[in-house]
Write a protein that holds these residues in place. Structure first.
Motif, PDB file in Angstrom:
ATOM      1  N   LEU A 207       1.281 -16.005   0.096  1.00 35.98           N
ATOM      2  CA  LEU A 207       1.270 -14.953  -0.923  1.00 35.98           C
ATOM      3  C   LEU A 207      -0.074 -14.242  -0.995  1.00 35.98           C
ATOM      4  O   LEU A 207      -0.139 -13.048  -1.324  1.00 35.98           O
ATOM      5  N   GLY A 208      -1.134 -14.985  -0.691  1.00 36.20           N
ATOM      6  CA  GLY A 208      -2.469 -14.435  -0.879  1.00 36.20           C
ATOM      7  C   GLY A 208      -2.990 -14.791  -2.265  1.00 36.20           C
ATOM      8  O   GLY A 208      -2.222 -15.039  -3.207  1.00 36.20           O
ATOM      9  N   GLY A 209      -4.309 -14.792  -2.397  1.00 37.10           N
ATOM     10  CA  GLY A 209      -4.921 -15.233  -3.647  1.00 37.10           C
ATOM     11  C   GLY A 209      -4.554 -14.401  -4.852  1.00 37.10           C
ATOM     12  O   GLY A 209      -4.235 -14.929  -5.921  1.00 37.10           O
ATOM     13  N   LEU A 210      -4.581 -13.057  -4.701  1.00 31.30           N
ATOM     14  CA  LEU A 210      -4.304 -12.182  -5.834  1.00 31.30           C
ATOM     15  C   LEU A 210      -2.870 -12.328  -6.322  1.00 31.30           C
ATOM     16  O   LEU A 210      -2.618 -12.491  -7.530  1.00 31.30           O
ATOM     17  N   ASN A 211      -1.905 -12.261  -5.404  1.00 31.48           N
ATOM     18  CA  ASN A 211      -0.498 -12.396  -5.795  1.00 31.48           C
ATOM     19  C   ASN A 211      -0.227 -13.761  -6.423  1.00 31.48           C
ATOM     20  O   ASN A 211       0.549 -13.869  -7.380  1.00 31.48           O
ATOM     21  N   THR A 212      -0.858 -14.798  -5.864  1.00 33.08           N
ATOM     22  CA  THR A 212      -0.669 -16.141  -6.425  1.00 33.08           C
ATOM     23  C   THR A 212      -1.180 -16.188  -7.856  1.00 33.08           C
ATOM     24  O   THR A 212      -0.500 -16.710  -8.756  1.00 33.08           O
ATOM     25  N   SER A 213      -2.350 -15.651  -8.086  1.00 41.27           N
ATOM     26  CA  SER A 213      -2.919 -15.648  -9.442  1.00 41.27           C
ATOM     27  C   SER A 213      -2.038 -14.868 -10.417  1.00 41.27           C
ATOM     28  O   SER A 213      -1.832 -15.290 -11.563  1.00 41.27           O
ATOM     29  N   GLN A 214      -1.520 -13.736  -9.957  1.00 36.60           N
ATOM     30  CA  GLN A 214      -0.659 -12.932 -10.822  1.00 36.60           C
ATOM     31  C   GLN A 214       0.650 -13.653 -11.135  1.00 36.60           C
ATOM     32  O   GLN A 214       1.161 -13.585 -12.259  1.00 36.60           O
ATOM     33  N   CYS A 215       1.204 -14.347 -10.139  1.00 34.08           N
ATOM     34  CA  CYS A 215       2.429 -15.129 -10.367  1.00 34.08           C
ATOM     35  C   CYS A 215       2.174 -16.241 -11.382  1.00 34.08           C
ATOM     36  O   CYS A 215       2.971 -16.456 -12.304  1.00 34.08           O
ATOM     37  N   ILE A 216       1.070 -16.947 -11.205  1.00 38.97           N
ATOM     38  CA  ILE A 216       0.744 -18.044 -12.119  1.00 38.97           C
ATOM     39  C   ILE A 216       0.581 -17.532 -13.542  1.00 38.97           C
ATOM     40  O   ILE A 216       1.110 -18.119 -14.501  1.00 38.97           O
ATOM     41  N   GLN A 217      -0.115 -16.433 -13.692  1.00 37.68           N
ATOM     42  CA  GLN A 217      -0.317 -15.854 -15.028  1.00 37.68           C
ATOM     43  C   GLN A 217       1.015 -15.448 -15.651  1.00 37.68           C
ATOM     44  O   GLN A 217       1.256 -15.680 -16.846  1.00 37.68           O
ATOM     45  N   ALA A 218       1.897 -14.851 -14.846  1.00 42.31           N
ATOM     46  CA  ALA A 218       3.194 -14.407 -15.371  1.00 42.31           C
ATOM     47  C   ALA A 218       4.059 -15.597 -15.777  1.00 42.31           C
ATOM     48  O   ALA A 218       4.771 -15.540 -16.790  1.00 42.31           O
ATOM     49  N   ILE A 219       4.021 -16.675 -15.002  1.00 41.26           N
ATOM     50  CA  ILE A 219       4.789 -17.878 -15.366  1.00 41.26           C
ATOM     51  C   ILE A 219       4.252 -18.448 -16.671  1.00 41.26           C
ATOM     52  O   ILE A 219       5.017 -18.801 -17.580  1.00 41.26           O
TER      53      ILE A 219
END
Length: 346
Positions: A274-286
């Motif tokens: 996913l890459g670092g940015l997308n992963t961070s955004q997914c985690i925040q959204a969850i």
């Protein structure tokens, strides 16, 4: 009461009305077994290893003596357990090759008034049949489409309409992605997974058409046999299309209420892809209970992976079905009409 020794086909027919006992060790049973069997070991794992060592070093006579020495004190408990489990005193029995362990179990239960049917060739004969069955050619219609188009839902509805289906994800206890094991029971071994597929195929006439979902070769930790995977890759595929909003809605219904901790673990397993940015955004959204956001981010990755896999591995005819505006029953009618009119290449 004298035992009867049965060939595999008769044995499998009788199991529909007579319970099935696996006399092998608990480890062998856990690895794979005939579905529906109950494990009552004659020798446990350690005892089996001990007898096997003696057989190799000292020969069969000493191995048999050691086997009786180990199991003899447990005759009472084995009989007692069998009476609790099988009060009708009719039983089908097998071990690995249909040899000493199932013979001892049959002798012991026969002395206790059981009617015993013993499998000739044991589990090995059954496994030979399932191995061959899953690798045979069948007429498959493959349901494909990107993540969230509802392929499993369509399969289940086809089954309700008395169509032949094989639900690979259901048999694998896994939905085939990083998120696929959440909320599912533990997966079978690869060998047991093949047994389960074969059991489905046993019920389907060889000339009939089978609906099946497009899958990667690996589903969680289990792997499709290469021959079956190649057959599916060359089978006609109906590619289901829906709008992204519909797909997100279906995914929310399936995954939105799952435990956050497990969703976060699944996302972290995809971090490199996913890459670092997308992963961070997914985690925040969850963490913020925003399923539309994290699912949208994940679909970008999964859609790319789907297209890559499709172009690389699925070489057969692809027929696109746009189901963005139809009702479920209408969709099923469309699929059945396609099946009726499809011209199979001979």
């Amino acid at each position: 009461m004298k035992e009867e020794i049965l060939e595999l086909d008769e044995f499998l027919t009788l199991r529909k009305k007579i319970p099935l006992l696996d006399a092998r060790s608990e480890g062998e049973f856990l690895q794979s077994h005939i579905p529906g069997a109950i494990n009552v070991p004659i020798l446990n794992d350690a005892e089996r290893q001990s007898v096997g060592t003696i057989y190799k070093q000292e020969g069969s006579d000493n191995a048999v003596l050691k086997g009786f020495e180990l199991v003899g004190p447990r005759f009472h408990s084995i009989i007692k357990k069998a009476l609790e489990l099988f009060p009708d005193k009719k039983i089908l029995v097998y071990c690995w090759r249909g040899g000493m362990r199932s013979e001892i179990m049959s002798w012991l239960l026969s002395l206790s008034g059981f009617k015993v049917y013993r499998l000739k060739g044991g589990y090995k004969a059954y496994r030979t049949k399932t191995f061959v069955t899953v690798r045979q050619n069948h007429k498959y219609l493959v349901l494909g489409g990107k993540t969230g188009v509802g392929k499993t839902r369509l399969l289940k509805r086809l089954r309700e309409r008395e169509e032949h289906i094989i639900d690979l994800e259901g048999l694998a206890n896994h939905k085939g992605s990083s998120f696929g094991g959440i909320g599912m029971e533990s997966q079978p071994s690869v060998e047991q997974f093949e047994n389960l597929i074969a059991e489905e195929l046993f019920q389907i006439p060889s000339e009939d058409i089978i609906w099946i979902e497009n899958e990667s070769r690996r589903i969680g930790k289990v792997i499709l046999p290469k021959e079956l995977y190649d057959t599916l890759s060359n089978a006609p595929m109906i590619e289901i299309e829906r709008s992204k909003d519909q797909r997100i809605e279906l995914i929310i219904d399936e995954y939105g209420a799952l435990p956050k901790e497990e969703l976060l673990s699944a996302v972290n397993r995809l971090r490199k892809k996913l890459g670092g940015l997308n992963t961070s955004q997914c985690i925040q959204a969850i963490e913020n209970n925003q399923p539309t956001i994290w699912i949208t981010l994940l679909l970008y990755y999964y859609d790319k992976a789907y297209e890559f896999d499709l172009e690389k591995n699925h070489t057969s005819q692809r027929i696109r079905f746009d189901m963005s505006t139809s009702l479920l029953e209408t969709e099923i009618d469309q699929l059945l009409e396609f099946k009726t009119n499809f011209q199979w290449k001979i």
